[in-house]
Design an enzyme around this catalytic site. Sequence first.
Site, PDB file in Angstrom:
ATOM      1  N   LYS A  14      49.457  42.006  49.840  1.00  0.00           N
ATOM      2  CA  LYS A  14      48.361  42.723  49.017  1.00  0.00           C
ATOM      3  C   LYS A  14      48.497  41.862  47.637  1.00  0.00           C
ATOM      4  O   LYS A  14      47.311  41.665  47.123  1.00  0.00           O
ATOM      5  CB  LYS A  14      48.656  44.187  48.918  1.00  0.00           C
ATOM      6  CG  LYS A  14      47.721  44.933  47.831  1.00  0.00           C
ATOM      7  CD  LYS A  14      47.966  46.349  47.767  1.00  0.00           C
ATOM      8  CE  LYS A  14      47.930  47.158  49.088  1.00  0.00           C
ATOM      9  NZ  LYS A  14      48.104  48.551  48.892  1.00  0.00           N
ATOM     10  N   ASP A  75      45.325  52.293  45.712  1.00  0.00           N
ATOM     11  CA  ASP A  75      45.369  53.084  46.764  1.00  0.00           C
ATOM     12  C   ASP A  75      44.241  52.848  47.845  1.00  0.00           C
ATOM     13  O   ASP A  75      42.968  52.942  47.388  1.00  0.00           O
ATOM     14  CB  ASP A  75      45.712  54.440  46.581  1.00  0.00           C
ATOM     15  CG  ASP A  75      46.365  55.134  47.688  1.00  0.00           C
ATOM     16  OD1 ASP A  75      47.084  54.550  48.678  1.00  0.00           O
ATOM     17  OD2 ASP A  75      46.132  56.495  48.113  1.00  0.00           O
ATOM     18  N   SER A  76      44.556  52.701  48.957  1.00  0.00           N
ATOM     19  CA  SER A  76      43.343  52.343  49.811  1.00  0.00           C
ATOM     20  C   SER A  76      44.127  52.755  51.399  1.00  0.00           C
ATOM     21  O   SER A  76      44.763  53.029  51.639  1.00  0.00           O
ATOM     22  CB  SER A  76      43.053  50.906  50.039  1.00  0.00           C
ATOM     23  OG  SER A  76      44.222  50.045  50.030  1.00  0.00           O
ATOM     24  N   GLY A 159      47.218  46.070  58.258  1.00  0.00           N
ATOM     25  CA  GLY A 159      46.595  47.584  58.422  1.00  0.00           C
ATOM     26  C   GLY A 159      45.932  47.669  59.708  1.00  0.00           C
ATOM     27  O   GLY A 159      46.046  47.118  60.594  1.00  0.00           O
ATOM     28  N   HIS A 186      36.557  46.338  51.137  1.00  0.00           N
ATOM     29  CA  HIS A 186      36.549  47.284  50.076  1.00  0.00           C
ATOM     30  C   HIS A 186      37.554  47.011  48.778  1.00  0.00           C
ATOM     31  O   HIS A 186      37.398  47.132  47.780  1.00  0.00           O
ATOM     32  CB  HIS A 186      37.317  48.689  50.658  1.00  0.00           C
ATOM     33  CG  HIS A 186      38.648  48.418  51.467  1.00  0.00           C
ATOM     34  ND1 HIS A 186      38.994  47.353  52.382  1.00  0.00           N
ATOM     35  CD2 HIS A 186      39.899  49.092  51.305  1.00  0.00           C
ATOM     36  CE1 HIS A 186      40.112  47.335  52.700  1.00  0.00           C
ATOM     37  NE2 HIS A 186      40.720  48.297  52.236  1.00  0.00           N
TER      38      HIS A 186
END
EC number: 3.6.1.66
Length: 204
Positions: A14, A75-76, A159, A186
């Site tokens: 990330k 936050d995802s 993920g 996103h």
Amino acid sequence: MSARLLLATANKKKLAELQRILDLALGAERVALAGLGDFDDYPDVPETGLTFGENALIKAREGARRTGLPTVADDSGIAIDALNGMPGVFSARWSGRHGDDAANLDLLLAQISDVAEENRGGAFVCAAALVLPNGREHLVEGKQRGRILRARRGEGGFGYDPIFLGDGQIRTNAELDPAEKDAISHRGKAFRELAKVIAKELPR
């Protein structure tokens, strides 16, 4: 001289993703990004919010308070239509073990195994927050709609990327190269929006 910015995550993938996005949006010399791994004994911050936005702000506020640096946090997760928007904020720990991508994927696929193709829609959602040491706060959101495949495809990303086929795409997020994924994801959408705020807030 680069402005120093904390990304409140220990997730190296990330961190690299955000650095790519900010470098393109702001210029490679504009921001020097630090992660939680750069600070000794940084504690785990419980994500107690019920929305992505609440959790992003919790982490960003704590980072700014502890380090005195402008702090970005996100936050995802994935929201599945047939599961009424779940896993949502529980995406990273859906199987009961935080960050176990394989177990999370297996459980999700099992839960919607009987769902018809036309009902396998969902979205990746990302809320990204910037909190400054002076208390100013900003929050943005990005979404990528798509559908959930029945089996994994691709080796990239992380993920739920291997089972997510974005609208208008013929490859899963895990089959895209990093730049292609950043352009439509996103997180890419959210952080490009946040980069506009960062550009205004951080000194040149």
